[in-house]
Scaffold this active site. Structure first.
Site, PDB file in Angstrom:
ATOM      1  CE  LYS A  63      -4.122   1.868   2.160  1.00 29.89           C
ATOM      2  NZ  LYS A  63      -3.689   3.263   1.715  1.00 29.89           N
ATOM      3  CG  ASP A 115       1.366   7.484   3.217  1.00 26.00           C
ATOM      4  OD1 ASP A 115       0.263   7.836   2.777  1.00 26.00           O
ATOM      5  OD2 ASP A 115       2.122   7.720   4.127  1.00 26.00           O
ATOM      6  CD  GLU A 170      -1.301   4.372   4.149  1.00 28.22           C
ATOM      7  OE1 GLU A 170      -2.358   4.661   4.676  1.00 28.22           O
ATOM      8  OE2 GLU A 170      -1.051   4.250   2.938  1.00 28.22           O
TER       9      GLU A 170
END
Length: 336
Positions: free
Chosen positions: A30, A32, A175
């Site tokens: 993921k 950021d 993240e």
């Protein structure tokens, strides 16, 4: 000449590692950054934010990506990311890029804070939509289509092993992870459990409902923000107040954005604690920001929130209690 149709991005639900175990899940890191659909056609790249705003002028270095699809028209899904000196995605570094449109200022920022487009899905190729194809087919098409360049790439994905990937994301300072069912189609504009995000950095979008004047060195400006999120019934729930994480430029911009939105009464669908409501300046709930926090209390309040920045790429209705508590009910016991 190909005319690409408009799409809305598919959204992930917040979940836990226990919900994404098994060999039928693909795992991605993921990033950021800020979500953007990239429309590549006629020798140019057009970037559209999650809420349908054209953000192309903010990222001129991504125009070179127009030559990376071998002459094919395409709609890509991905994340615009700025990296810090340690090579980690930095939302703080991205902040000035997100909101700047002045060409001279943008040109200076391109040199100081260049961005990278992390392309992770393909929605349309030439005359053909590919959203109905399984995730694995779309990824194979994407990897064969987009030639990686200095400011764009196709990040790797992993088959299964969500726990190991999550541990790696923590070690790398990322993240978290996004887990996607391998056989799932792309569902434009929908939030689906077929995409599940698991975070190791607790952050959430919130709506500003008011602010309190500062004292001391913050005299004459904002001391703290009163923030909320919408529950499943559409009521704006008070989720806490945030008074840390601001730079002077952030405070100036917040005052400029909030001053025209002042209203006489609180916009929250419940009473704000007296100590926080005292001397508050209430505003229309139109401005969205992001906070990082330690945990959620049993009554749905964010503990030790810290301001990360404005999110013009989000609509107020997107800031929901489901992003704070997976069941969306502040009355239930909070989950970490």
């Amino acid at each position: 000449m190909v005319r690409l149709p408009a799409y809305a991005p598919m959204l992930a639900q917040l979940g836990t590692l226990s919900s994404v175990q098994g060999a039928d899940w693909a795992v991605e890191m993921k990033w950021d950054g800020v979500r953007a659909l990239a429309y590549v056609e006629d020798g140019a790249v057009r970037l559209m934010s999650r809420n349908g705003k054209d953000t192309t002028p903010a990222y001129p270095e991504l125009q070179l990506m127009a030559g990376a699809t071998g002459g094919h028209a395409a709609v890509l899904d991905g994340e615009v990311v700025a990296f810090d000196e340690a090579g980690r995605p930095s939302f703080e570094a991205l902040q000035p890029r997100m909101h700047q449109r002045n060409p001279a200022a943008v040109a200076e920022l391109v040199r100081a804070v260049p961005v990278t487009y992390m392309a992770f899905d393909l929605l349309h190729l030439d005359d053909d939509p590919v959203v109905t194809r399984p995730y694995t087919e779309r990824r194979e098409l994407l990897e064969g289509l987009l030639t990686p360049g200095y400011r764009w790439q196709v990040p790797v994905w992993f088959a299964g092993h969500a726990s190991q990937a999550f541990d790696s994301s923590r070690q790398l300072g990322l993240e978290g992870v996004v887990c996607k069912r391998m056989g799932s189609p792309y569902r434009p504009g929908r939030r689906s459990g077929e995409w599940t995000k698991v975070k190791n950095v607790r952050s959430v979008e919130v709506v500003i409902g008011g602010w309190k004047p500062g004292g001391g060195r913050r005299s004459g400006t904002i001391g703290s923000l009163l923030i909320g999120a919408y529950d499943p019934a559409g009521l704006l729930r008070y989720v806490g107040h945030v008074g840390t994480g601001f730079t002077e430029s952030m405070l100036r911009e917040l005052l400029e954005r909030l001053a025209p939105l002042e209203r006489p009464d609180p916009p929250f669908g419940e009473a704000v604690p007296r100590e926080h409501a005292r001397d508050a300046r209430w505003v229309e709930p139109r401005v969205v920001g992001e906070v990082q926090y330690a945990e959620v209390t049993g009554d749905g309040r964010l503990r030790h929130p810290s301001w990360r920045g404005l999110r013009r790429d989000r609509s107020p209705e997107e800031a929901t209690t489901r992003e704070i508590l997976p069941d969306g009910d502040p009355g239930e016991a909070a989950a970490g």
